[in-house]
Design a protein around this motif. Structure first.
Motif, PDB file in Angstrom:
ATOM      1  N   UNK A  22     -18.270   9.222 -17.616  1.00  0.00           N
ATOM      2  CA  UNK A  22     -19.159   8.975 -16.490  1.00  0.00           C
ATOM      3  C   UNK A  22     -18.414   9.075 -15.167  1.00  0.00           C
ATOM      4  N   UNK A  23     -19.088   9.687 -14.177  1.00  0.00           N
ATOM      5  CA  UNK A  23     -18.566   9.728 -12.810  1.00  0.00           C
ATOM      6  C   UNK A  23     -19.684   9.319 -11.858  1.00  0.00           C
ATOM      7  N   UNK A  24     -19.354   8.555 -10.834  1.00  0.00           N
ATOM      8  CA  UNK A  24     -20.369   8.193  -9.851  1.00  0.00           C
ATOM      9  C   UNK A  24     -20.911   9.461  -9.202  1.00  0.00           C
ATOM     10  N   UNK A  25     -22.234   9.628  -9.202  1.00  0.00           N
ATOM     11  CA  UNK A  25     -22.813  10.846  -8.632  1.00  0.00           C
ATOM     12  C   UNK A  25     -22.918  10.766  -7.116  1.00  0.00           C
ATOM     13  N   UNK A  26     -23.291  11.871  -6.464  1.00  0.00           N
ATOM     14  CA  UNK A  26     -23.537  11.836  -5.018  1.00  0.00           C
ATOM     15  C   UNK A  26     -24.642  10.835  -4.686  1.00  0.00           C
ATOM     16  N   UNK A  78     -20.474   8.309   0.850  1.00  0.00           N
ATOM     17  CA  UNK A  78     -21.231   8.625   2.051  1.00  0.00           C
ATOM     18  C   UNK A  78     -22.505   9.359   1.649  1.00  0.00           C
ATOM     19  N   UNK A  79     -23.490   9.358   2.522  1.00  0.00           N
ATOM     20  CA  UNK A  79     -24.779   9.972   2.210  1.00  0.00           C
ATOM     21  C   UNK A  79     -24.701  11.496   2.338  1.00  0.00           C
ATOM     22  N   UNK A  80     -25.209  12.175   1.321  1.00  0.00           N
ATOM     23  CA  UNK A  80     -25.282  13.636   1.364  1.00  0.00           C
ATOM     24  C   UNK A  80     -26.610  14.121   1.930  1.00  0.00           C
ATOM     25  N   UNK A  81     -27.646  13.262   1.871  1.00  0.00           N
ATOM     26  CA  UNK A  81     -28.961  13.638   2.405  1.00  0.00           C
ATOM     27  C   UNK A  81     -29.779  12.378   2.647  1.00  0.00           C
ATOM     28  N   UNK A  82     -30.761  12.522   3.535  1.00  0.00           N
ATOM     29  CA  UNK A  82     -31.726  11.460   3.829  1.00  0.00           C
ATOM     30  C   UNK A  82     -33.095  12.113   3.884  1.00  0.00           C
ATOM     31  N   UNK A  83     -34.099  11.424   3.345  1.00  0.00           N
ATOM     32  CA  UNK A  83     -35.464  11.944   3.374  1.00  0.00           C
ATOM     33  C   UNK A  83     -36.396  10.851   3.866  1.00  0.00           C
ATOM     34  N   UNK A  84     -37.091  11.123   4.966  1.00  0.00           N
ATOM     35  CA  UNK A  84     -38.124  10.225   5.468  1.00  0.00           C
ATOM     36  C   UNK A  84     -39.463  10.683   4.895  1.00  0.00           C
ATOM     37  N   UNK A 104     -28.101   3.787   9.229  1.00  0.00           N
ATOM     38  CA  UNK A 104     -27.593   4.406   8.006  1.00  0.00           C
ATOM     39  C   UNK A 104     -26.177   4.954   8.199  1.00  0.00           C
ATOM     40  N   UNK A 105     -25.949   5.557   9.349  1.00  0.00           N
ATOM     41  CA  UNK A 105     -24.618   6.115   9.604  1.00  0.00           C
ATOM     42  C   UNK A 105     -23.576   5.015   9.749  1.00  0.00           C
ATOM     43  N   UNK A 106     -23.931   3.948  10.445  1.00  0.00           N
ATOM     44  CA  UNK A 106     -22.980   2.859  10.655  1.00  0.00           C
ATOM     45  C   UNK A 106     -22.699   2.084   9.374  1.00  0.00           C
ATOM     46  N   UNK A 107     -23.736   1.845   8.579  1.00  0.00           N
ATOM     47  CA  UNK A 107     -23.592   1.007   7.385  1.00  0.00           C
ATOM     48  C   UNK A 107     -23.033   1.777   6.185  1.00  0.00           C
ATOM     49  N   UNK A 109     -22.475   5.744   6.258  1.00  0.00           N
ATOM     50  CA  UNK A 109     -21.694   6.921   6.640  1.00  0.00           C
ATOM     51  C   UNK A 109     -22.331   8.194   6.131  1.00  0.00           C
ATOM     52  N   UNK A 110     -22.075   9.285   6.836  1.00  0.00           N
ATOM     53  CA  UNK A 110     -22.669  10.586   6.511  1.00  0.00           C
ATOM     54  C   UNK A 110     -21.586  11.585   6.115  1.00  0.00           C
ATOM     55  N   UNK A 111     -21.890  12.406   5.124  1.00  0.00           N
ATOM     56  CA  UNK A 111     -21.076  13.588   4.876  1.00  0.00           C
ATOM     57  C   UNK A 111     -21.259  14.551   6.052  1.00  0.00           C
ATOM     58  N   UNK A 112     -20.245  15.381   6.339  1.00  0.00           N
ATOM     59  CA  UNK A 112     -20.328  16.241   7.522  1.00  0.00           C
ATOM     60  C   UNK A 112     -21.527  17.185   7.530  1.00  0.00           C
ATOM     61  N   UNK A 113     -21.953  17.638   6.367  1.00  0.00           N
ATOM     62  CA  UNK A 113     -23.056  18.607   6.288  1.00  0.00           C
ATOM     63  C   UNK A 113     -24.356  17.959   5.816  1.00  0.00           C
TER      64      UNK A 113
END
Length: 399
Positions: A22-26, A78-84, A104-107, A109-113
């Protein structure tokens, strides 16, 4: 005080963790905005008619508190995507969406892309608002068109017209969005093959990078379920499906999932994370989440559904949780990945579930013998027949 109600998620229930493969997924995040101008008769999502004033500030504060309560499940990712999603997130101001993104970014963090998608309905915005969303960090729109034809929109209970739908796509592009999706339905009440293809032609002409094209279905707890409209016959539905898929392919839209078509490689990364059995935080009224622990345990959780309860400080944000047992994992994994036309690498099964591939060998062998699963040692993927009869394919992986 509104508490997360999820401390048991870390404590566990004594279940043995899966194997070391097992590996932690994105990690992604889903943010639910539960209000609409009007509830559509086919909609079974957690959406509610908006009153004269939305409790925008209170809801943003609750979302950020909900997020903070879930931080124990981030595990350094870090987050790879966000969906509203919604509801209609475009009812909220760009400032409100921006404050949520800042949190979300402060708590987390975001991946660069990072991909950040916001659902919008024609008729609920103006070009300036779209430009403001773009400035606040939203980089992808999903516009709920459903149809461009007046009588079909009326039957679906939509509040926009075809001209507004066309303008929405133009406004999105002018506001700086070079990546947007159009949601389009087929199999609508009294819809002919020509009607369906006309809608598709109009969508293609607007040059979106992505089209979600799916058949209307009657869902429980909707107006259409209790008062079903007259829908096309099965032969017409089949003809619409075949002709539409051919036209989309001709226009350069590659089908990569049951109802998703992308051009220029612009697949929806947020949804790909779902379909690849990735993790996602879920904040907002009725939001669902899939969360993994480093030791291999996997949970599904869901938040308090009614907005008034979600906003009540005396109630917990979290309404429930379920630990996925080892016996659940083959079906849970396959239910997602087999929606993808190309499937996933075989090795992903063990990485995302912690189970050895041998645990599904017998089921895979039977599915291959029935022509539903491709004979491919490198990938778990459905055949064309398997895509058409996905429910039959998935039956092989039930506990």
């Amino acid at each position: 005080m509104n508490t997360p109600g999820s401390s048991r998620l870390e404590a566990g229930s004594g279940a043995e963790s899966p194997a070391s493969a097992f590996r932690l997924p994105p990690l992604s995040a889903y943010v639910h905005i539960p209000w609409c101008v009007r509830k559509c008769p086919y909609c079974d999502f957690n959406s509610h008619a908006a009153g004269p004033e939305l409790p925008e500030d209170d809801y943003v504060a609750a979302l950020l508190a909900d997020l903070h309560a879930d931080l124990a499940h981030v595990h350094g990712r870090k987050l790879t995507s966000i969906f509203f999603g919604g509801g209609t997130p475009s009812l909220f101001s760009a400032d409100a969406i921006g404050r949520i993104l800042d949190g979300l970014e402060q708590e987390v963090g975001f991946e660069p892309d990072i991909e950040i998608t916001l659902e919008a309905n024609p008729g609920t915005f103006e070009q300036a608002k779209f430009a403001d969303y773009r400035r606040r960090g939203v980089n992808r729109l999903s516009i709920g068109v459903q149809s461009f034809q007046a009588e079909k929109l009326k039957a679906l209970g939509r509040i926009h017209d075809g001209d507004e739908a066309v303008r929405a796509a133009d406004m999105a592009r002018q506001a700086g969005f070079d990546n947007f999706n159009l949601d389009l339905m087929h199999g609508l009440p009294d819809q002919s093959v020509a009607d369906a293809l006309s809608d598709l032609e109009q969508a293609i002409a607007l040059n979106p990078t992505h089209i979600s094209w799916y058949q209307l279905t009657m869902e429980p707890n909707t107006v259409f379920w209790s008062q079903p409209p007259e829908l096309p016959e099965d032969d017409a539905l089949w003809e619409i499906q075949e002709a539409g898929q051919a036209r989309l392919a001709e226009a350069g839209y590659v089908q990569y999932e049951t109802s998703a078509y992308a051009r220029d490689g612009r697949r929806a990364r947020h949804n790909l994370n779902y379909w690849s059995f990735g993790d996602f935080l879920g904040i907002g009224a009725g939001a669902h989440a899939k969360l993994s622990s480093p030791d291999g345990r996997i949970w599904r959780t869901w938040k308090t559904r009614l907005p008034k309860d979600y906003l009540n400080p005396a109630k917990s944000f979290q309404a429930g949780e379920r630990l996925l047992e080892a016996a659940d994992l083959p079906f849970e994994f396959m239910m997602n990945v087999l929606r993808l036309t190309d499937g996933v690498p075989t090795a992903l099964y063990s990485e995302r579930t912690g189970l050895p591939l041998e645990s599904i060998e017998a089921a895979c062998r039977l599915a291959r013998s029935e022509g539903l699963l491709a004979d491919d040692a490198e990938r778990l993927r459905p055949t064309e027949r398997g895509q058409l009869f996905l429910n039959d394919l998935l039956q092989h992986f039930l506990p």
